[in-house]
Design an enzyme around this catalytic site. Structure first.
Site, short mmCIF file in Angstrom:
data_model
loop_
_atom_site.label_atom_id
_atom_site.label_comp_id
_atom_site.label_asym_id
_atom_site.label_seq_id
_atom_site.Cartn_x
_atom_site.Cartn_y
_atom_site.Cartn_z
N GLU A 221 -0.89 1.18 -9.42
CA GLU A 221 -1.93 1.69 -8.32
C GLU A 221 -2.17 3.32 -8.06
O GLU A 221 -3.29 3.63 -8.00
CB GLU A 221 -1.33 1.53 -6.96
CG GLU A 221 -2.09 1.71 -5.68
CD GLU A 221 -2.31 3.12 -5.04
OE1 GLU A 221 -2.99 3.07 -4.48
OE2 GLU A 221 -1.32 4.07 -5.53
N GLU A 222 -1.41 4.02 -8.72
CA GLU A 222 -1.45 5.65 -8.90
C GLU A 222 -2.74 5.78 -9.81
O GLU A 222 -2.93 7.04 -9.66
CB GLU A 222 -0.16 6.29 -9.27
CG GLU A 222 0.81 6.13 -8.19
CD GLU A 222 0.47 6.87 -6.69
OE1 GLU A 222 -0.65 7.67 -6.67
OE2 GLU A 222 1.20 6.73 -5.81
N ASP A 242 0.83 0.36 1.99
CA ASP A 242 0.69 1.66 1.52
C ASP A 242 0.85 2.69 2.25
O ASP A 242 0.88 2.64 3.48
CB ASP A 242 -0.40 1.90 0.48
CG ASP A 242 -0.34 2.83 -0.68
OD1 ASP A 242 0.72 3.45 -0.70
OD2 ASP A 242 -0.85 2.71 -1.66
N HIS A 322 2.41 12.88 -1.82
CA HIS A 322 2.20 13.50 -3.37
C HIS A 322 2.83 14.64 -3.48
O HIS A 322 2.63 15.40 -4.36
CB HIS A 322 0.62 13.31 -3.71
CG HIS A 322 -0.02 11.92 -4.18
ND1 HIS A 322 -0.95 11.92 -4.90
CD2 HIS A 322 0.74 10.83 -3.75
CE1 HIS A 322 -1.42 10.61 -4.71
NE2 HIS A 322 -0.30 10.00 -4.11
#
Length: 349
Positions: A221-222, A242, A322
């Site tokens: 996904e990233e 998410d 992040h």
């Protein structure tokens, strides 16, 4: 009244974030999830990309649901072995170099040897570099100091370290007495833990779901394409679980479930969004509606791939995404409750 075992979920989050899994190197954590499901006697299969799919058959087998959360994380690769024995890195995923400065890390070689190190500015020592604080945090200046006695590139290569080796970051996970979970990689291992606990609860309570439901633990996904495949033709609804993004102008917080109405890919399905809100209000679930301006999910990747599905996105609110992330047990609980009621609800279409 539904009972969510949040303490178990938090323990599972801590276990998951402690397993290194940068995008491209997720076998170890996928194996962990496989074993977890096997203990519940839930069959799962790996797709060719290395993700994992578990399926719970429902009363209606002609219409399917899919829920997804991703187990891959941000990370890096060795870009260059410098002449002084330090390593340059290339980033995996969307984040900035300043968010990992000073972080402990692990380098895993292609032969599975593991070495520790610290991510630092080349110009770190203020006793040597007059403008240490002004130097740009970028690929040129950031490097890894390996915890081995090496002075040059040859000695580093003698350890087995080479360009392309994966670098993972120390999660530094901590659960506070006030209910906060602090760690890297809560995006999206918090949601993976929630989905695993949901499947465990469905089994424990012997719930028969109204529709056959697939649970995809995606692993890319990233980097943009974790959940864009292995979607059955019968799948009508696709819900990505998410993190909810927090910051200036955002309504998402660490104590509610965030329901995304729009991200960088555009609006999510209006009907599904309204159904999620209705379920939350009917079941006393605290929620926030929000727009994530610089964000994409597995659901938006699935839409871009051409799948004819109803797509949605919810998740726990995560602060400092992040980077050094944090959420609260309340957000985990409200997200879990909404999912519990959602998988037992009627479809929008």
């Amino acid at each position: 009244m539904v009972h969510i075992k949040t303490d178990e979920t938090v323990k599972l989050i801590a276990d998951l974030v402690s397993i290194p899994s940068p995008s491209g190197n997720t076998n170890e954590v996928i194996t962990f999830v496989e074993k977890f499901l096997a203990e519940l006697q839930i069959k799962s299969v790996r797709n060719r990309k290395g993700g994992l799919i578990a399926t719970l058959e429902g009363k209606n087998t002609s219409k399917h649901r899919m829920l997804t959360a991703h187990v891959d994380t941000l990370g890096a690769m060795v870009k260059e072995i410098k002449s002084n024995g330090r390593l340059k890195i290339d980033l995996i995923g969307g984040f900035k170099y300043n968010s990992i400065e000073g972080e402990y890390c692990q380098i895993e070689t292609s032969s599975a040897k593991k070495f520790t190190g610290t991510i630092l500015m080349h110009q770190t020592s203020v006793h040597v570099y007059k403008d240490a604080g002004k130097a740009e945090r970028n690929q040129e200046n950031i490097e890894i100091r390996i915890d081995e006695k090496v002075h040059n590139a040859e000695e580093v290569r003698a350890l087995g370290i080479e360009v392309g080796d994966f670098v993972s970051f120390d999660p530094r996970v901590e659960v506070t007495t006030s209910g906060y979970i602090k760690s890297r990689h809560l995006d999206d291992k918090a949601s993976v833990a929630i989905l695993l606990q949901l499947m465990k609860q469905i089994k424990a309570e012997n719930i028969t779901l109204p529709y056959t439901t697939h649970f995809l633990i995606s692993n890319n996904e990233e980097i943009g394409y974790g959940g864009n495949s292995n979607i059955t033709p019968e799948t009508v609804e696709y819900l990505a679980v998410d993190m909810g993004a927090m910051g200036d102008g955002q309504s998402t917080d660490e104590y509610t479930v965030s329901i995304c109405v729009k991200d960088a890919s555009g609006p999510y399905h209006y009907g599904l969004r309204k159904q999620l809100v209705q379920l939350a209000e009917e079941n006393n679930i605290d929620y926030k509606l929000d727009i994530y301006p610089f964000y994409g999910s597995d659901a938006s990747a699935a839409i871009r791939s051409g799948h004819d599905i109803v797509h949605g996105l919810i998740g726990p609110g995560i602060d400092s995404s992040h980077a050094f992330e944090r959420t609260h047990q309340a957000s985990i609980e409200h997200t879990a409750k909404l999912l519990y009621h959602y998988v037992q609800s009627d479809m929008v279409l």
